[in-house]
Write a protein that holds these residues in place. Structure first.
Motif, PDB file in Angstrom:
ATOM      1  N   VAL A  52       0.856  -1.115   0.029  1.00 34.27           N
ATOM      2  CA  VAL A  52      -0.164  -0.024  -0.102  1.00 34.27           C
ATOM      3  C   VAL A  52       0.902   1.139  -0.071  1.00 34.27           C
ATOM      4  O   VAL A  52       0.618   2.082  -0.815  1.00 34.27           O
ATOM      5  N   ASP A  53       2.068   1.481   0.710  1.00 32.41           N
ATOM      6  CA  ASP A  53       2.981   2.210   0.945  1.00 32.41           C
ATOM      7  C   ASP A  53       3.516   2.617  -0.429  1.00 32.41           C
ATOM      8  O   ASP A  53       3.643   3.722  -0.828  1.00 32.41           O
ATOM      9  N   ALA A  54       3.979   1.632  -1.213  1.00 36.47           N
ATOM     10  CA  ALA A  54       4.558   1.826  -2.534  1.00 36.47           C
ATOM     11  C   ALA A  54       3.633   2.393  -3.438  1.00 36.47           C
ATOM     12  O   ALA A  54       3.769   3.221  -4.477  1.00 36.47           O
ATOM     13  N   PHE A  55       2.270   1.857  -3.367  1.00 37.53           N
ATOM     14  CA  PHE A  55       1.109   2.269  -4.327  1.00 37.53           C
ATOM     15  C   PHE A  55       1.079   3.771  -4.014  1.00 37.53           C
ATOM     16  O   PHE A  55       0.976   4.670  -4.942  1.00 37.53           O
ATOM     17  N   ILE A  56       1.036   4.246  -2.833  1.00 35.28           N
ATOM     18  CA  ILE A  56       0.857   5.588  -2.303  1.00 35.28           C
ATOM     19  C   ILE A  56       1.897   6.492  -2.744  1.00 35.28           C
ATOM     20  O   ILE A  56       1.760   7.493  -3.569  1.00 35.28           O
ATOM     21  N   ARG A  57       3.165   6.021  -2.755  1.00 35.01           N
ATOM     22  CA  ARG A  57       4.248   6.655  -3.155  1.00 35.01           C
ATOM     23  C   ARG A  57       4.260   6.979  -4.508  1.00 35.01           C
ATOM     24  O   ARG A  57       4.651   8.054  -5.319  1.00 35.01           O
ATOM     25  N   ASP A  58       3.877   5.915  -5.589  1.00 31.85           N
ATOM     26  CA  ASP A  58       4.052   5.940  -6.842  1.00 31.85           C
ATOM     27  C   ASP A  58       3.119   6.582  -7.373  1.00 31.85           C
ATOM     28  O   ASP A  58       3.021   7.060  -8.827  1.00 31.85           O
ATOM     29  N   HIS A  59       1.639   6.728  -7.064  1.00 33.61           N
ATOM     30  CA  HIS A  59       0.521   7.038  -7.589  1.00 33.61           C
ATOM     31  C   HIS A  59      -0.317   8.044  -6.979  1.00 33.61           C
ATOM     32  O   HIS A  59      -1.169   8.619  -7.520  1.00 33.61           O
ATOM     33  N   ILE A  60      -0.074   8.381  -5.681  1.00 32.59           N
ATOM     34  CA  ILE A  60      -0.808   9.284  -4.972  1.00 32.59           C
ATOM     35  C   ILE A  60      -0.104  10.380  -4.526  1.00 32.59           C
ATOM     36  O   ILE A  60      -0.392  11.602  -4.925  1.00 32.59           O
ATOM     37  N   ASP A  61       1.237  10.451  -3.810  1.00 30.88           N
ATOM     38  CA  ASP A  61       1.815  11.571  -3.450  1.00 30.88           C
ATOM     39  C   ASP A  61       2.597  11.997  -4.645  1.00 30.88           C
ATOM     40  O   ASP A  61       3.108  11.135  -5.458  1.00 30.88           O
ATOM     41  N   ARG A  62       2.901  13.295  -4.783  1.00 33.46           N
ATOM     42  CA  ARG A  62       3.468  13.813  -5.840  1.00 33.46           C
ATOM     43  C   ARG A  62       4.701  14.713  -5.128  1.00 33.46           C
ATOM     44  O   ARG A  62       4.247  15.458  -4.152  1.00 33.46           O
ATOM     45  N   GLN A  63       5.857  14.566  -5.697  1.00 33.89           N
ATOM     46  CA  GLN A  63       6.872  15.684  -5.360  1.00 33.89           C
ATOM     47  C   GLN A  63       6.355  17.045  -5.719  1.00 33.89           C
ATOM     48  O   GLN A  63       6.096  17.075  -6.934  1.00 33.89           O
ATOM     49  N   VAL A  64       7.161  18.013  -5.094  1.00 34.96           N
ATOM     50  CA  VAL A  64       6.704  19.321  -5.534  1.00 34.96           C
ATOM     51  C   VAL A  64       7.740  19.426  -6.619  1.00 34.96           C
ATOM     52  O   VAL A  64       8.866  19.057  -6.496  1.00 34.96           O
ATOM     53  N   ALA A  65       7.533  20.028  -7.789  1.00 41.70           N
ATOM     54  CA  ALA A  65       8.330  20.526  -9.014  1.00 41.70           C
ATOM     55  C   ALA A  65       9.645  21.173  -8.480  1.00 41.70           C
ATOM     56  O   ALA A  65       9.287  22.048  -7.737  1.00 41.70           O
ATOM     57  N   ASP A  66      10.599  20.723  -9.247  1.00 38.56           N
ATOM     58  CA  ASP A  66      11.970  21.749  -8.787  1.00 38.56           C
ATOM     59  C   ASP A  66      11.792  23.016  -9.816  1.00 38.56           C
ATOM     60  O   ASP A  66      11.956  22.945 -10.888  1.00 38.56           O
ATOM     61  N   LEU A  67      11.322  24.236  -9.205  1.00 35.03           N
ATOM     62  CA  LEU A  67      11.252  25.368  -9.863  1.00 35.03           C
ATOM     63  C   LEU A  67      12.382  26.297  -9.409  1.00 35.03           C
ATOM     64  O   LEU A  67      12.526  26.401  -8.038  1.00 35.03           O
ATOM     65  N   GLU A  68      12.710  27.406 -10.537  1.00 33.34           N
ATOM     66  CA  GLU A  68      13.659  28.355  -9.923  1.00 33.34           C
ATOM     67  C   GLU A  68      12.915  29.384  -9.276  1.00 33.34           C
ATOM     68  O   GLU A  68      11.786  29.770  -9.617  1.00 33.34           O
ATOM     69  N   PRO A  69      13.304  29.515  -8.088  1.00 31.31           N
ATOM     70  CA  PRO A  69      12.363  30.262  -7.162  1.00 31.31           C
ATOM     71  C   PRO A  69      12.317  31.874  -7.529  1.00 31.31           C
ATOM     72  O   PRO A  69      11.419  32.539  -7.466  1.00 31.31           O
TER      73      PRO A  69
END
Length: 133
Positions: A52-69
């Motif tokens: 379940v944790d792997a599913f959440i990591r791969d399909h639910i949680d999203r990393q904040v995009a790396d944007l130039e501040p």
């Protein structure tokens, strides 16, 4: 590492802070949702917490995009940068006051600094900061 006991969808919802209906009616219908274990607890199917944790990591949680501040981005540029939100959703959320006001509107184009967007995304459900932030 300690093995965790198998969980029901109700326990998964409680542990993740999501509504039971979201887990039961949305997550479990996703093609990548893990198969239930052969045993049951009463009428409830059981799932391996690691799966379940792997599913959440791969399909639910999203990393904040790396944007130039300090760079200014349009809604389309933010979508193209992979922030996980479509440009139309940004514009819609702006009119509903669920998205920050633009940092710049020169030429009639709404633009936001990367730092503004990163802060806004960190407060949205489903986004998590990367390590070191």
């Amino acid at each position: 590492m300690v093995d965790r006991a198998p969980e029901t969808v109700a326990e998964i919802a409680s542990r993740t802070g999501r509504p039971l209906t979201t887990v039961k009616n949305t997550w479990t219908r996703h093609p990548a949702w893990p198969d239930p274990l052969p045993q049951r607890r009463g009428r409830w199917r059981l799932y391996d917490p690691a799966d379940v944790d792997a599913f959440i990591r791969d399909h639910i949680d999203r990393q904040v995009a790396d944007l130039e501040p300090t760079r200014l981005y349009t809604a389309q540029q933010l979508e193209d940068a992979g922030i996980g939100i479509r440009a139309g959703t940004i514009r819609s959320d702006l009119t509903r006051r669920r998205w920050p006001e633009p940092d710049d509107t020169e030429g009639g184009t709404n633009r936001w600094y990367g730092a503004t967007v990163t802060e806004a995304l960190a407060g949205r459900r489903g986004y998590r900061r990367t390590e070191g932030e």
